[in-house]
Design a protein around this motif. Structure first.
Motif, PDB file in Angstrom:
ATOM      1  N   ARG A 182       0.867  -1.189   0.000  1.00  0.00           N
ATOM      2  CA  ARG A 182       0.000   0.000   0.000  1.00  0.00           C
ATOM      3  C   ARG A 182       0.889   1.220   0.000  1.00  0.00           C
ATOM      4  O   ARG A 182       1.843   1.302   0.775  1.00  0.00           O
ATOM      5  N   VAL A 183       0.565   2.177  -0.859  1.00  0.00           N
ATOM      6  CA  VAL A 183       1.354   3.396  -0.951  1.00  0.00           C
ATOM      7  C   VAL A 183       0.430   4.608  -1.028  1.00  0.00           C
ATOM      8  O   VAL A 183      -0.730   4.506  -1.424  1.00  0.00           O
ATOM      9  N   LEU A 184       0.982   5.745  -0.617  1.00  0.00           N
ATOM     10  CA  LEU A 184       0.343   7.034  -0.826  1.00  0.00           C
ATOM     11  C   LEU A 184       1.015   7.635  -2.048  1.00  0.00           C
ATOM     12  O   LEU A 184       2.246   7.707  -2.106  1.00  0.00           O
ATOM     13  N   VAL A 185       0.229   8.016  -3.038  1.00  0.00           N
ATOM     14  CA  VAL A 185       0.762   8.631  -4.248  1.00  0.00           C
ATOM     15  C   VAL A 185       0.121  10.004  -4.401  1.00  0.00           C
ATOM     16  O   VAL A 185      -1.099  10.139  -4.303  1.00  0.00           O
ATOM     17  N   VAL A 186       0.952  11.006  -4.616  1.00  0.00           N
ATOM     18  CA  VAL A 186       0.456  12.334  -4.962  1.00  0.00           C
ATOM     19  C   VAL A 186       0.967  12.621  -6.361  1.00  0.00           C
ATOM     20  O   VAL A 186       2.176  12.666  -6.583  1.00  0.00           O
ATOM     21  N   LEU A 187       0.046  12.775  -7.279  1.00  0.00           N
ATOM     22  CA  LEU A 187       0.377  12.971  -8.693  1.00  0.00           C
ATOM     23  C   LEU A 187       0.068  14.409  -9.082  1.00  0.00           C
ATOM     24  O   LEU A 187      -1.005  14.924  -8.783  1.00  0.00           O
ATOM     25  N   TYR A 188       1.028  15.045  -9.728  1.00  0.00           N
ATOM     26  CA  TYR A 188       0.810  16.387 -10.263  1.00  0.00           C
ATOM     27  C   TYR A 188       0.953  16.318 -11.778  1.00  0.00           C
ATOM     28  O   TYR A 188       1.955  15.822 -12.277  1.00  0.00           O
ATOM     29  N   THR A 189      -0.073  16.762 -12.471  1.00  0.00           N
ATOM     30  CA  THR A 189       0.014  16.854 -13.921  1.00  0.00           C
ATOM     31  C   THR A 189      -0.328  18.275 -14.308  1.00  0.00           C
ATOM     32  O   THR A 189      -1.392  18.784 -13.946  1.00  0.00           O
TER      33      THR A 189
END
Length: 191
Positions: A182-189
């Motif tokens: 399990r991971v926390l992902v913060v994606l910026y596009t």
């Protein structure tokens, strides 16, 4: 998300509103028409990369496909109450790894970042398909271990580790040691 194929319905609705054919969206996004049809009809998405390309081609932010309600103010995501998100499989027939994305900000209007909790199911195959898209990613390992192919490098991360990477470099995130992670992902596009 509300329905099983809500994401595919949203892609089709926006494409239709913009009076684009599947072939025109394919040309704009660099994807194959068959892949877009599969996304629209079945909600099957191999990774975030095609979804980001479709968002760019349609001139909408990635969150447009994930939003249910738009809040202008802050959005609180309580533990155990994350919005059921999108399920990605790295192969069309679903035989490889599976990524289950749970949005932490689906109700936030006008956001520039996409925070997710991602459950990464292990794969028995080791020839991971690398993908690329615009933007940046921050990944924090909550539990388990992951491996990240990034360009020609391989990074191994355990619970408590994090990585910040440029998404335009070919990459793949997968579970390590044949165990779920399990991971926390913060994606910026950029829009």
């Amino acid at each position: 998300m509300a329905g099983k194929n809500n994401l595919g319905v949203k892609v089709q609705e926006i494409r239709t509103i913009q009076k684009l054919t599947v072939d025109e969206l394919a040309d704009r996004s660099g994807l194959q028409a068959g892949q877009i049809q599969k996304i629209e009809k079945e909600g099957i998405i191999p990774s975030l990369s095609p979804l980001i390309k479709i968002a760019r081609a349609l001139g909408v932010r990635l969150g447009t496909f994930l939003d249910d309600v738009d809040n202008i103010g802050p959005v609180v995501a309580r533990g155990g109450e994350h919005h059921a998100g999108v399920r990605f499989t790295s192969e069309e027939n679903g035989s490889r790894e599976h990524l289950n994305f749970f949005s932490l900000a689906a109700d936030k209007a006008g956001r520039n970042m996409e925070p997710f909790i991602v459950e990464i199911e292990p794969s028995e195959q080791s020839d991971y398909k690398l993908s690329t898209h615009e933007g940046e990613e921050f990944i924090y390992v909550i539990e388990g271990q992951i491996e990240i192919n990034y360009g020609k490098d391989l990074y191994q991360l355990a619970a408590g580790d994090s990585i910040y990477l440029d998404s335009f470099v070919m990459h793949n995130v997968h579970a390590a040691n044949n165990q779920k992670a399990r991971v926390l992902v913060v994606l910026y596009t950029p829009f």
